[in-house]
Structure formats: C-alpha cells, structure tokens
Design a protein around this motif. Structure first.
Motif, mmCIF file in Angstrom:
data_model
loop_
_atom_site.group_PDB
_atom_site.id
_atom_site.type_symbol
_atom_site.label_atom_id
_atom_site.label_comp_id
_atom_site.label_asym_id
_atom_site.label_seq_id
_atom_site.Cartn_x
_atom_site.Cartn_y
_atom_site.Cartn_z
ATOM 1 N N SER B 85 0.837 -1.073 0.126
ATOM 2 C CA SER B 85 -0.015 0.072 0.062
ATOM 3 C C SER B 85 0.975 1.248 -0.112
ATOM 4 O O SER B 85 0.285 2.302 0.201
ATOM 5 C CB SER B 85 -0.772 -0.053 1.236
ATOM 6 O OG SER B 85 -0.034 -0.101 2.488
ATOM 7 N N ALA B 87 2.327 2.784 2.226
ATOM 8 C CA ALA B 87 2.433 3.154 3.594
ATOM 9 C C ALA B 87 3.211 4.552 3.712
ATOM 10 O O ALA B 87 4.125 4.971 4.305
ATOM 11 C CB ALA B 87 3.219 2.184 4.257
ATOM 12 N N ILE B 88 2.972 5.482 2.788
ATOM 13 C CA ILE B 88 3.495 6.932 2.639
ATOM 14 C C ILE B 88 2.563 7.708 3.811
ATOM 15 O O ILE B 88 1.454 7.629 4.065
ATOM 16 C CB ILE B 88 3.101 7.781 1.390
ATOM 17 C CG1 ILE B 88 3.604 6.876 0.121
ATOM 18 C CG2 ILE B 88 3.699 8.950 1.464
ATOM 19 C CD1 ILE B 88 5.075 6.816 0.024
ATOM 20 N N PHE B 89 3.633 8.356 4.510
ATOM 21 C CA PHE B 89 3.116 9.122 5.927
ATOM 22 C C PHE B 89 2.372 10.243 5.546
ATOM 23 O O PHE B 89 2.717 11.191 4.806
ATOM 24 C CB PHE B 89 4.280 9.612 6.666
ATOM 25 C CG PHE B 89 5.057 8.454 7.180
ATOM 26 C CD1 PHE B 89 4.527 7.421 8.044
ATOM 27 C CD2 PHE B 89 6.475 8.300 6.886
ATOM 28 C CE1 PHE B 89 5.368 6.270 8.488
ATOM 29 C CE2 PHE B 89 7.322 7.316 7.357
ATOM 30 C CZ PHE B 89 6.622 6.462 8.159
ATOM 31 N N PRO B 90 1.040 10.380 5.707
ATOM 32 C CA PRO B 90 0.028 11.037 5.221
ATOM 33 C C PRO B 90 0.132 12.517 5.775
ATOM 34 O O PRO B 90 0.006 13.502 5.073
ATOM 35 C CB PRO B 90 -1.414 10.643 5.505
ATOM 36 C CG PRO B 90 -1.078 9.644 6.752
ATOM 37 C CD PRO B 90 0.391 9.226 6.485
ATOM 38 N N HIS B 91 0.928 12.864 6.909
ATOM 39 C CA HIS B 91 1.031 13.994 7.678
ATOM 40 C C HIS B 91 2.580 14.754 7.288
ATOM 41 O O HIS B 91 2.798 15.703 8.105
ATOM 42 C CB HIS B 91 0.793 13.791 9.085
ATOM 43 C CG HIS B 91 1.716 12.772 9.743
ATOM 44 N ND1 HIS B 91 1.847 11.539 9.260
ATOM 45 C CD2 HIS B 91 2.830 12.789 10.820
ATOM 46 C CE1 HIS B 91 2.846 10.803 10.084
ATOM 47 N NE2 HIS B 91 3.389 11.619 10.970
ATOM 48 N N TYR B 100 12.597 10.372 6.589
ATOM 49 C CA TYR B 100 12.157 9.781 7.745
ATOM 50 C C TYR B 100 13.133 8.761 8.371
ATOM 51 O O TYR B 100 13.658 8.971 9.633
ATOM 52 C CB TYR B 100 10.864 8.915 7.443
ATOM 53 C CG TYR B 100 10.146 8.736 8.857
ATOM 54 C CD1 TYR B 100 9.270 9.331 9.255
ATOM 55 C CD2 TYR B 100 10.688 7.551 9.388
ATOM 56 C CE1 TYR B 100 8.428 9.040 10.274
ATOM 57 C CE2 TYR B 100 10.127 6.931 10.674
ATOM 58 C CZ TYR B 100 9.141 7.745 11.217
ATOM 59 O OH TYR B 100 8.458 7.339 12.314
ATOM 60 N N HIS B 134 -0.672 13.175 0.322
ATOM 61 C CA HIS B 134 -1.875 12.808 -0.239
ATOM 62 C C HIS B 134 -2.392 13.408 -1.733
ATOM 63 O O HIS B 134 -3.313 13.042 -2.435
ATOM 64 C CB HIS B 134 -3.136 13.328 0.762
ATOM 65 C CG HIS B 134 -3.223 14.795 0.858
ATOM 66 N ND1 HIS B 134 -3.780 15.620 -0.028
ATOM 67 C CD2 HIS B 134 -2.929 15.589 1.744
ATOM 68 C CE1 HIS B 134 -3.696 16.884 0.482
ATOM 69 N NE2 HIS B 134 -3.236 16.821 1.545
ATOM 70 N N ARG B 141 3.325 8.107 -5.619
ATOM 71 C CA ARG B 141 3.471 7.668 -4.350
ATOM 72 C C ARG B 141 4.557 6.198 -4.459
ATOM 73 O O ARG B 141 5.438 6.149 -3.327
ATOM 74 C CB ARG B 141 2.318 6.855 -3.866
ATOM 75 C CG ARG B 141 1.201 7.776 -3.822
ATOM 76 C CD ARG B 141 -0.062 7.133 -3.610
ATOM 77 N NE ARG B 141 -0.840 8.278 -2.797
ATOM 78 C CZ ARG B 141 -0.901 8.014 -1.493
ATOM 79 N NH1 ARG B 141 -0.731 6.771 -1.217
ATOM 80 N NH2 ARG B 141 -1.798 8.758 -0.897
#
Ligand SMILES: Nc1ncnc2c1ncn2[C@@H]1O[C@H](COP(=O)(O)OP(=O)(O)OP(=O)(O)O)[C@@H](O)[C@H]1O
Ligand SMILES: [Mg+2]
Lengths: 292, 360
Positions: B85, B87-91, B100, B134, B141
């Motif tokens: 998926s 798993a990209i950090f949405p914030h 990161y 997003h 992504r």
C-alpha cells in the motif's frame, strides 16, 4: 410559482424538510433563549422592573470588576486542568483498546467504558463526596492505616476535588474520539516507521501520535467547552474556593436579582469559550489533511 | 563463491493450526534481483515479512549477511521494505517522507538534505519535494516509497507487489525503471509478485511457491524452459499436457508411451524434475507449428481446429488430437502470407521430440 414548485422537488428542499423538526426544536430551545439572553445583557435591572434602554454597562462591569475577572480566570484554569487530566487519562486507555485488545473484544471494551453513564451524574458527584469527605473512604482508610492522624482537608471542597470529579466524569467522552482516531491510523504506517529504523517510542511520537491528533483535539473540545460552564460540580464539591463563573451567573440571576449582569457574564463566558474552540479548530486543520 | 546475502533454512511459520510456510530453504545472492512468485495466498507476503522482521518464525533460521536475525527487531535489520500500500506518511511531505529513516538514524541535517535530494532525483521526482503526500498519483507514491527505502542504502530491498496497484502501461514503465534502478544501486532486491510475466522480465532468479512451499528456484529461462513439475509448468506461461507412461529407462534414454503421439524415446534430461512419478508430457504452444503447403517437420500429427483466437500479431489455435479429449493450444506468429485457419479445418501439426518435457 413555477419556481417554487421546482424548488419543492429539489434535493435541497427535501433535505430541509427532513431536518425541519430538528431545526424547529433547535430554534425554539436554543436560538430563541440565546437571543433573549443576549438582549437581556444590554438592559438594566431596576428592582422589580427591567429598564429596556440599551446599555453596555453590564459588560463593563463583567470585564472590569476584579471578582468577575478572577472567577473567569479560575474557571478557565479549572477547565484547562480538567481537560489536560482527562486527555492524559483517556489517551492510554484508548491506545490500549485500539492496539492491544483483540478486534472482536473492542466493542465490548467500549461498551464497558459507557457503564458510568448508567448512573446519574449527581450520584457520581455524591460518590466522590463519600470517597473524599472528612469522614470519607480515603481519610478513613489512611487514618485506619495510621498514615495520617487528622483527616486530610485538602481533598474535598476545593479546586482539586472539582478537577478530579470533572475529569472522572468526562474521561469516557474523551476516550471515544481518541479511540476512533487511533483506529483510523493505518497499521502499515507504523510498520513502515519501524522498518525505517524507529524504536517503539520514536514511532509513536512521529507517526501514531500526530495521526491521532484530530481525536485528541476533538476530545479537548468536547471536554473543555462544557466544563468551563459547569456549575453543579463546583457547587457540590468545590467549597467556597472552588466556585466557578457559572455559579456567579446563577447567583446574579437568582439571589442578586441582577439578571442583565448575569446575562452579560454568560455571554462573555460564551465569547471566551468560542475563542478557545476556534483556536482548537484551527489547530486541528493542521492535522486533518485531504484523503490519504 | 561469495556468501549469500540472505539464507533461509528450514523455515516454518504457523498461524495457529494453519501452516503458512513450510520448510523454506533458500539462498539469495548478493546483488541479485530475486522474485518470489506464486498464486494468491501461497505465503509470499508472509515470507517477505519474516525477512523484514515483522513475523516471528515458528522454526528454522534466517541469516542476513551471515548474521542470525533471531531476536533482531525490524528496525535493527539491514533491510528496508516497499509496502504494497506504499505506507506513505500522510502527515508529511514528499521530502519529509524520504528523510524519515535518515532522521531516525540521527544524521546531521546537511547530510540528510543532500541524500534526500539525491534520492528524489534518482526516482525522478524532482520538484515534488514539498508536495503533500496525499496529493500524489499512484505512480508517484510508489516512487516516494522507493526513494524512502533506497535513501537508507539497505543491504536488501524488499518489495511487496509494488506495481500491482498501477495500471498496465505505468506498470510496464515502472518494471523497466525498477530494473534499471536495481542495476544502478547494486542493492539486492527481493520482489513479491503473483504476475509471472513481471517475474520473468525483471528477475535474475525466481522462486515459485505453492501452499507455503517453494516448488522451484531458477533463472527465468530455466523456469520457463525446464519447469520441474507440472504445476510450475502450468503456472509459468501456457503448457499443453498429454498423458504419458514411462516404459523403460536405460542409460540416458527413456522410453515413453504418450497419448496421441505414440511410443517415443526421450533423453533423461527432458525429465526435468527426475524420472520418479512422471505421468505426463508437456509441450509449450509455441513449440508446435501448423504446417502449410509443402512444409515439413521432424514429426507430424493430423488434428482438427476447434477454436481460433486472433490477436493481431499472433493467432491462438485450439486443435483436437486424435484420442485426446481436451484440445491442445498452438500459437502461430502471423508472418506475411500466412493464412489464418478456420474452425473445423484439418491441420497438420508439426512437433519435435526434443521440445517435450517429461513431468510429474
Ligand atoms: N495473521 C494471520 N493469521 C492467520 N492466517 C494468516 C495471517 N496472515 C496470513 N495468513 C494466511 O497465510 C497464508 C499466506 O498469506 P500471505 O499473505 O503470505 O499470502 P500471499 O502469497 O502474499 O498472497 P497474496 O498474493 O494474495 O498477497 C494465507 O492463506 C493467509 O490466509
Ligand atoms: Mg501478499
């Protein structure tokens, strides 16, 4: 006429009809009294009659009289303490349910958390009086154990007791939004953080906590706004030093027979609450971004 | 012979009663592009997550770079993962996402900045640094996820079906880009996929898995040309099967009786998975030809066309062999002047004994 017919069939009209009972209810019981209180705050009480000439004197009194300033500040302080205590108590519980309870047990845990609501709030306040009182459970046990000789007096009829009682009452309300926010945190994000090298604590601070902030802020608003105007709790467990602004508003409306000043105090308190709520909402904007 | 970067031996994984992985023995070589291929639910993700450190092994051992990974948590392993998926950090923005892992390693700010810029360049996302995550397309992504993992220069990059969410065109583009990237960085890639074409085009070696077991580990050419079992043969590309019976084996020769084709002598090499238990013969559709005019072939058989599927460059024929019920597929390239046959037509199918495989 044709336009009206067309409007009647439109979606917005149907929506309006659907909410109209609720709307009437809200208008009648919320908006009308509010307007009345607002109007009242600009009038003057003249013994038994109301002087309906416009004046802002009540607001001047409300904002300059040291006693009112003091009570307002105390109310703010108490509800900030309550809010902080509540959120700090609620977060670990919500986290535990979301992350460590088996999925099929979660509903049961949430149900258990609502159990305190089965008894009336007044009953719960009186329970705290029994627990914290001069001859109460805490003092009785501590004296029985020989830890203290005299009953502790700082635990009831003061601000600590108000904070404790209110926090206990509001924790369930704070758990729910935090739980929902935590449930919505995509677990693969936490795994990704681990994969990228973060320890348990670091990935909580960098991923889980920021992503659950909308829930924390919702909980803050839910707790902060009603507690600032609470008057039952300070009245029953607050003692003379634990009284809050709403007790003063009550006093003005009843014993002091100065409803306009009471109304001005109420509207001022509302303004302050609104200001804080807007600040929280603005903070929330930072965390609530578009769909991920 | 260099040490394998990953060595799995006797690995088992149970979920309660259910055995998701059984007796996995596998060496993955340093710097290779390795694929785990198998149908849905065969345990590919479980195996990848076990390597990454997200699943504890029920038994067996896992070594990365010669070190046992027992008790080593995912954040301490020299592997990084690209999640299915993403798993990209949405914030976080693109640059924050990529930074990161570097921040987790507490590297100096200047170095982080330089390496993030380099990684973003590498995956072709120049100018997207400050973009909120997003507001990215699926392909973008995927690139962020890649950059975020590659920027850490892991010993092994684990990819769980990274392309399955993309549309066909983008997927093909990303396949060659991934391959190019892997060559450029020289990191070992372990790719999970259920798409055999993807595995064949991208990998140096492929492990085919069924039901928690590894069926065959080989290069794409060997996997396609010499599958070791009927199941592998059927999973990789198309394969026609004919019942067969081994009559005798002597030295390098095997005598078999094959449905429709009669008695044949094959070489022992054609029994790719060993002679024991062989009961069928397999032949790829493109190894058969439909003979026209005066064309001849080593062997010929009369057949009837039962189905014709025209694909432009190719035509797929279903033909019926005498004394075999289900049809045999023959694919023919539509070269200039070749006529497309019609259903019901008689056809001479040419074949050769060397193109047959003896399978169990
Ligand atoms: N946490 C779990 N508990 C129980 N069974 C599980 C769990 N995770 C996976 N399984 C089972 O283990 C088997 C292998 O799962 P896995 O996710 O590895 O499959 P996969 O090969 O990656 O499939 P796909 O291609 O569909 O992703 C499946 O049958 C699945 O149902
Ligand atoms: Mg999977």
């Amino acid at each position: 006429m044709v336009g009206f017919q067309k409007w009647r069939r439109s979606e917005s009209a149907q929506g309006l009809f659907l909410i109209s009972p609720t709307l009437c209810f809200a208008l009648l019981l919320l908006a009308v009294p509010l307007v009345m209180v607002a109007a009242l705050s600009f009038w003057t009480q003249d013994y038994l009659t109301l002087d309906r000439t416009f004046t802002t004197a009540n607001y001047v009194t409300a904002w300059t009289e040291p006693m009112y300033q003091y009570l307002m500040a105390r109310s703010l302080k108490i509800s900030i303490f309550v809010t902080v205590a509540t959120v700090f108590l609620a977060y670990p519980v919500a986290y535990f349910i979301s992350f460590h309870v088996a999925p099929k047990r979660k509903a049961m845990w949430i149900f258990l958390i609502t159990i305190p609501f089965w008894t009336s709030y007044l009953m719960r306040i009186f329970l705290w009086k029994v627990i914290l009182g001069y001859n109460g459970v805490v003092n009785g046990s501590l004296m029985g154990l020989g830890v203290i000789e005299q009953p502790l007096s700082f635990i009831l009829y003061n601000q600590n007791a108000v904070v404790l009682t209110l926090a206990h009452a509001w924790v369930p309300f704070a758990i729910l939004p935090i739980f929902v926010a935590l449930e919505r945190v995509d677990r693969s994000l936490i795994e990704a953080a681990e994969d990228l090298g973060d320890s348990r604590l670091r990935r909580f601070l960098r991923v889980t906590l920021p992503l659950s902030m909308p829930g924390v802020i919702a909980a803050t608003i839910i707790v902060f706004i009603p507690t600032i105007g609470d008057y039952v709790t300070p009245r029953l467990v607050g003692g003379p030093n634990g009284l809050m602004i709403s007790n003063m508003i009550e006093l003005q409306f009843k014993k002091a027979n100065n409803a306009p000043l009471g109304a001005a105090l109420a509207i001022s308190a509302m303004g302050i609450v609104t200001f804080f709520a807007l600040v929280f909402l603005w903070m929330n904007r930072k965390y609530v971004r578009g769909p991920s | 012979m260099t040490l394998p970067i990953i060595r799995l031996s006797g690995l088992d994984k149970f979920y309660g009663e259910f055995q998701a992985l059984s007796q996995i023995n596998l060496d993955i070589k340093t710097g290779e592009f390795f694929s785990l291929l198998g149908p849905s639910g065969c345990g590919k993700t479980t195996l990848l997550r076990a390597i990454a450190g997200f699943e504890t092994l029920s038994s067996g051992s896992l070594q990365i770079d010669g070190l046992s990974m027992e008790g080593v948590p995912a954040n301490k392993r020299p592997t990084n993962m690209v999640f299915q998926s993403y798993a990209i950090f949405p914030h976080m923005s693109v640059a924050e996402n990529v930074a990161y892992g570097l921040k987790a390693r507490k590297l100096p700010k200047v170095e982080i900045k330089a390496r993030v810029a380099e990684a973003i360049d590498m995956v072709g996302l120049q100018g997207f640094d400050e973009r909120a995550s997003h507001a990215l397309s699926g392909g973008q992504r995927q690139r962020v996820a890649l950059a975020r993992a590659l920027v850490l220069k892991p010993r092994v990059l684990l990819l769980d079906e990274p392309l399955s969410a993309l549309d066909k065109k983008l997927r093909e583009q990303m396949q060659s880009e991934l391959r190019r990237l892997q060559r450029a960085v020289g990191i070992t890639f372990v790719l999970v996929t259920h798409d055999q074409e993807e595995a064949l085009t991208m990998s140096d070696r492929i492990a085919v898995m069924f039901d928690g077991k590894i069926a065959q580990v080989a290069s794409p050419q060997i996997l396609y040309g010499k599958p070791s079992t009927r199941k592998v043969a059927a999973f990789i590309g198309m394969m026609n099967f004919l019942d067969a019976k081994v009559l005798a084996a002597s030295g390098d020769n095997v005598e078999v009786e094959v449905q429709s084709l009669g008695k044949l002598t094959l070489s022992l090499e054609q029994a790719t998975g060993g002679l024991n238990g062989c009961d069928s013969v397999g032949v790829r559709p493109e190894m058969l030809t439909i003979l026209t005019g005066s064309q001849t072939s080593e062997r010929e058989i009369e057949a009837e066309v039962t189905e014709v599927s025209y694909y432009g460059d190719m035509t797929y024929y279903d033909v019926k062999f005498p004394s075999k019920e289900d049809p045999i597929t023959v694919t023919m390239r539509n070269t200039a002047g070749r006529e497309v046959l019609e259903v019901g037509a008689k056809a001479r199918v040419g074949w050769s004994t060397s193109s047959l495989l003896l399978l169990k």
